[in-house]
Design a protein around this motif. Structure first.
Motif, mmCIF file in Angstrom:
data_model
loop_
_atom_site.group_PDB
_atom_site.id
_atom_site.type_symbol
_atom_site.label_atom_id
_atom_site.label_comp_id
_atom_site.label_asym_id
_atom_site.label_seq_id
_atom_site.Cartn_x
_atom_site.Cartn_y
_atom_site.Cartn_z
ATOM 1 N N SER A 1 28.939 34.548 48.030
ATOM 2 C CA SER A 1 28.095 35.299 48.947
ATOM 3 C C SER A 1 28.705 35.262 50.343
ATOM 4 N N ILE A 2 29.117 36.408 50.821
ATOM 5 C CA ILE A 2 29.646 36.506 52.177
ATOM 6 C C ILE A 2 28.540 36.185 53.172
ATOM 7 N N GLY A 3 27.314 36.561 52.864
ATOM 8 C CA GLY A 3 26.174 36.274 53.731
ATOM 9 C C GLY A 3 25.980 34.772 53.898
ATOM 10 N N ALA A 4 26.080 34.031 52.803
ATOM 11 C CA ALA A 4 25.928 32.575 52.871
ATOM 12 C C ALA A 4 27.050 31.971 53.699
ATOM 13 N N TRP B 1 26.638 29.851 57.085
ATOM 14 C CA TRP B 1 27.269 28.535 57.242
ATOM 15 C C TRP B 1 28.105 28.496 58.518
ATOM 16 N N LYS B 2 28.854 29.574 58.770
ATOM 17 C CA LYS B 2 29.672 29.652 59.980
ATOM 18 C C LYS B 2 28.794 29.586 61.227
ATOM 19 N N GLY B 3 27.671 30.288 61.234
ATOM 20 C CA GLY B 3 26.747 30.258 62.371
ATOM 21 C C GLY B 3 26.169 28.869 62.575
ATOM 22 N N ALA B 4 25.778 28.229 61.470
ATOM 23 C CA ALA B 4 25.228 26.872 61.567
ATOM 24 C C ALA B 4 26.276 25.899 62.092
ATOM 25 N N LEU B 5 27.497 26.058 61.653
ATOM 26 C CA LEU B 5 28.582 25.194 62.118
ATOM 27 C C LEU B 5 28.830 25.396 63.611
ATOM 28 N N LYS B 6 28.798 26.625 64.077
ATOM 29 C CA LYS B 6 28.971 26.899 65.511
ATOM 30 C C LYS B 6 27.846 26.266 66.324
#
Length: 69
Positions: A9-12, A16-21
């Motif tokens: 899932s590209i959305g997931a 994840w990238k947003g949460a990591l940022k």
């Protein structure tokens, strides 16, 4: 060691990238705050050291005067 990742899932992945940022941003803010508190504590300790050195010198002077009488 194999580092293969199966992304379904590209959305997931984007979430994840947003949460990591957000995590990195919050971690840096916490580190900056801790650094500020450490610097404040160092300044306070320097002031206290100066104060007690003066107190020590005043006490030594009092002892010298008392011995002189």
């Amino acid at each position: 060691m194999s580092l293969n990742v199966r992304v379904e899932s590209i959305g997931a992945l984007s979430e994840w990238k947003g949460a990591l940022k957000r995590f990195v941003s919050e971690a840096w803010e916490i580190l900056r705050s801790a650094e500020g508190k450490i610097l404040q504590t160092e300044d306070w300790l320097q002031e206290r050291m100066s104060y007690w050195r003066c107190q020590e010198e005043e006490c030594r002077e009092e002892v010298r005067r008392a011995k002189g009488n």
